[in-house]
Scaffold this motif. Structure first.
Motif, PDB file in Angstrom:
ATOM      1  N   GLU A   1       0.840  -1.193   0.000  1.00 42.68           N
ATOM      2  CA  GLU A   1       0.000   0.000   0.000  1.00 42.68           C
ATOM      3  C   GLU A   1       0.879   1.249   0.000  1.00 42.68           C
ATOM      4  O   GLU A   1       1.842   1.350   0.760  1.00 42.68           O
ATOM      5  N   VAL A   2       0.540   2.197  -0.853  1.00 36.80           N
ATOM      6  CA  VAL A   2       1.246   3.469  -0.923  1.00 36.80           C
ATOM      7  C   VAL A   2       0.235   4.574  -0.657  1.00 36.80           C
ATOM      8  O   VAL A   2      -0.779   4.670  -1.351  1.00 36.80           O
ATOM      9  N   VAL A   3       0.516   5.395   0.356  1.00 41.32           N
ATOM     10  CA  VAL A   3      -0.338   6.533   0.680  1.00 41.32           C
ATOM     11  C   VAL A   3       0.516   7.781   0.569  1.00 41.32           C
ATOM     12  O   VAL A   3       1.532   7.910   1.265  1.00 41.32           O
ATOM     13  N   LEU A   4       0.104   8.689  -0.315  1.00 40.94           N
ATOM     14  CA  LEU A   4       0.831   9.934  -0.513  1.00 40.94           C
ATOM     15  C   LEU A   4      -0.086  11.098  -0.183  1.00 40.94           C
ATOM     16  O   LEU A   4      -1.223  11.149  -0.656  1.00 40.94           O
ATOM     17  N   ASP A   5       0.415  12.040   0.607  1.00 43.42           N
ATOM     18  CA  ASP A   5      -0.349  13.219   0.971  1.00 43.42           C
ATOM     19  C   ASP A   5       0.579  14.430   0.918  1.00 43.42           C
ATOM     20  O   ASP A   5       1.607  14.444   1.599  1.00 43.42           O
ATOM     21  N   ARG A   6       0.226  15.398   0.098  1.00 45.21           N
ATOM     22  CA  ARG A   6       1.023  16.615  -0.086  1.00 45.21           C
ATOM     23  C   ARG A   6       2.453  16.280  -0.504  1.00 45.21           C
ATOM     24  O   ARG A   6       3.420  16.800   0.050  1.00 45.21           O
ATOM     25  N   VAL A   7       2.577  15.429  -1.513  1.00 40.31           N
ATOM     26  CA  VAL A   7       3.867  15.015  -2.047  1.00 40.31           C
ATOM     27  C   VAL A   7       4.008  15.552  -3.468  1.00 40.31           C
ATOM     28  O   VAL A   7       3.056  15.520  -4.243  1.00 40.31           O
ATOM     29  N   VAL A   8       5.198  16.034  -3.806  1.00 36.39           N
ATOM     30  CA  VAL A   8       5.497  16.475  -5.167  1.00 36.39           C
ATOM     31  C   VAL A   8       6.487  15.478  -5.757  1.00 36.39           C
ATOM     32  O   VAL A   8       7.550  15.228  -5.194  1.00 36.39           O
ATOM     33  N   VAL A   9       6.112  14.885  -6.894  1.00 34.44           N
ATOM     34  CA  VAL A   9       6.960  13.919  -7.599  1.00 34.44           C
ATOM     35  C   VAL A   9       7.188  14.493  -8.991  1.00 34.44           C
ATOM     36  O   VAL A   9       6.256  14.635  -9.770  1.00 34.44           O
ATOM     37  N   HIS A  10       8.432  14.877  -9.300  1.00 35.98           N
ATOM     38  CA  HIS A  10       8.688  15.479 -10.611  1.00 35.98           C
ATOM     39  C   HIS A  10      10.110  15.194 -11.074  1.00 35.98           C
ATOM     40  O   HIS A  10      10.993  14.886 -10.282  1.00 35.98           O
ATOM     41  N   ASP A  11      10.276  15.287 -12.371  1.00 37.32           N
ATOM     42  CA  ASP A  11      11.593  15.182 -13.000  1.00 37.32           C
ATOM     43  C   ASP A  11      12.294  13.859 -12.670  1.00 37.32           C
ATOM     44  O   ASP A  11      13.475  13.837 -12.340  1.00 37.32           O
TER      45      ASP A  11
ATOM     46  N   LEU B   1      -2.723   2.373  -4.372  1.00 38.28           N
ATOM     47  CA  LEU B   1      -2.281   3.744  -4.147  1.00 38.28           C
ATOM     48  C   LEU B   1      -3.423   4.659  -3.738  1.00 38.28           C
ATOM     49  O   LEU B   1      -4.504   4.615  -4.327  1.00 38.28           O
ATOM     50  N   THR B   2      -3.158   5.495  -2.743  1.00 38.85           N
ATOM     51  CA  THR B   2      -4.061   6.558  -2.348  1.00 38.85           C
ATOM     52  C   THR B   2      -3.264   7.847  -2.433  1.00 38.85           C
ATOM     53  O   THR B   2      -2.248   8.000  -1.737  1.00 38.85           O
ATOM     54  N   ILE B   3      -3.713   8.755  -3.294  1.00 44.33           N
ATOM     55  CA  ILE B   3      -2.952   9.963  -3.597  1.00 44.33           C
ATOM     56  C   ILE B   3      -3.856  11.169  -3.353  1.00 44.33           C
ATOM     57  O   ILE B   3      -4.895  11.308  -3.994  1.00 44.33           O
ATOM     58  N   THR B   4      -3.455  12.037  -2.416  1.00 47.27           N
ATOM     59  CA  THR B   4      -4.271  13.192  -2.054  1.00 47.27           C
ATOM     60  C   THR B   4      -3.398  14.442  -1.982  1.00 47.27           C
ATOM     61  O   THR B   4      -2.326  14.417  -1.365  1.00 47.27           O
ATOM     62  N   ASN B   5      -3.859  15.520  -2.609  1.00 51.13           N
ATOM     63  CA  ASN B   5      -3.144  16.806  -2.583  1.00 51.13           C
ATOM     64  C   ASN B   5      -1.698  16.669  -3.042  1.00 51.13           C
ATOM     65  O   ASN B   5      -0.785  17.226  -2.437  1.00 51.13           O
ATOM     66  N   CYS B   6      -1.481  15.927  -4.117  1.00 51.98           N
ATOM     67  CA  CYS B   6      -0.136  15.705  -4.625  1.00 51.98           C
ATOM     68  C   CYS B   6       0.021  16.312  -6.019  1.00 51.98           C
ATOM     69  O   CYS B   6      -0.956  16.643  -6.673  1.00 51.98           O
ATOM     70  N   ALA B   7       1.260  16.436  -6.434  1.00 50.19           N
ATOM     71  CA  ALA B   7       1.559  16.888  -7.793  1.00 50.19           C
ATOM     72  C   ALA B   7       2.581  15.939  -8.398  1.00 50.19           C
ATOM     73  O   ALA B   7       3.585  15.603  -7.771  1.00 50.19           O
ATOM     74  N   VAL B   8       2.299  15.490  -9.620  1.00 51.78           N
ATOM     75  CA  VAL B   8       3.193  14.582 -10.331  1.00 51.78           C
ATOM     76  C   VAL B   8       3.411  15.194 -11.705  1.00 51.78           C
ATOM     77  O   VAL B   8       2.460  15.398 -12.454  1.00 51.78           O
ATOM     78  N   GLY B   9       4.664  15.504 -12.034  1.00 52.90           N
ATOM     79  CA  GLY B   9       4.846  16.180 -13.298  1.00 52.90           C
ATOM     80  C   GLY B   9       6.214  16.058 -13.919  1.00 52.90           C
ATOM     81  O   GLY B   9       7.190  15.692 -13.289  1.00 52.90           O
TER      82      GLY B   9
END
Length: 167
Positions: free
Chosen positions: A21-31, A42-50
């Motif tokens: 299980e992966v829980v992400l909260d207020r995480v930025v995943v980029h580059d 996966l549970t993804i809340t208030n995140c940015a992936v770019g």
């Protein structure tokens, strides 16, 4: 569980969850050259992936494995991969709500044929309760290249009342 962190500059996948299980909260995943997120629960809340990174590989914002599930809310996915933001294994369940999905070409849902998109702002017409925006303009965001996907003053118009970033 990851909260309030930034994951960037990796040669591989930014966050690889495997079968756990992966829980992400207020995480930025980029580059990240190998893609943004991968896993089967996966549970993804208030995140940015770019901005998938500098590789020219056909990578993704999220790769949903096996018969997994992903619940995405109040998040932003920007220009990940050459073909789509999301890829899904057969039987996977993807639900995306109240989020910003912005691409420069390609499709948002990719091979996630049973995905449910509700109340999103997207550069692709997803129908239903989703709002279609103009083509991607990185000026919508404060500094997308550096991983700041907060909406700029210029970007607030296409996304008004659709998705919110909550710090």
């Amino acid at each position: 569980q990851l909260t309030d962190v930034e994951v960037s500059g990796n040669e591989g996948i930014g966050v690889a969850g495997g079968d756990g299980e992966v829980v992400l909260d207020r995480v930025v995943v980029h580059d990240n050259d190998g893609g943004g997120l991968s896993g089967s629960d996966l549970t993804i809340t208030n995140c940015a992936v770019g901005l998938k990174g500098s590789s020219n590989a056909a990578v993704f914002g999220l790769n949903l494995a096996g018969s997994g599930t992903a619940d995405i809310r109040y998040s932003t996915f920007v220009d990940n991969g050459m073909a789509s933001e999301f890829t899904c294994a057969l039987g996977a369940t993807l639900e995306v709500r109240n989020s910003v999905l912005a691409r420069d070409g390609g499709v948002v849902g990719g091979d996630c044929f049973d995905a449910m998109f509700q109340n999103n702002a997207s550069t692709q017409n997803l129908g239903g309760s989703n709002q279609q925006t103009p083509p991607l303009d990185l000026g919508w965001f404060v500094n997308a290249i550096a991983g700041d996907y907060h909406l700029s003053n210029y970007g607030s118009s296409p996304f008004k009342d659709v998705a919110s970033w909550t710090a």
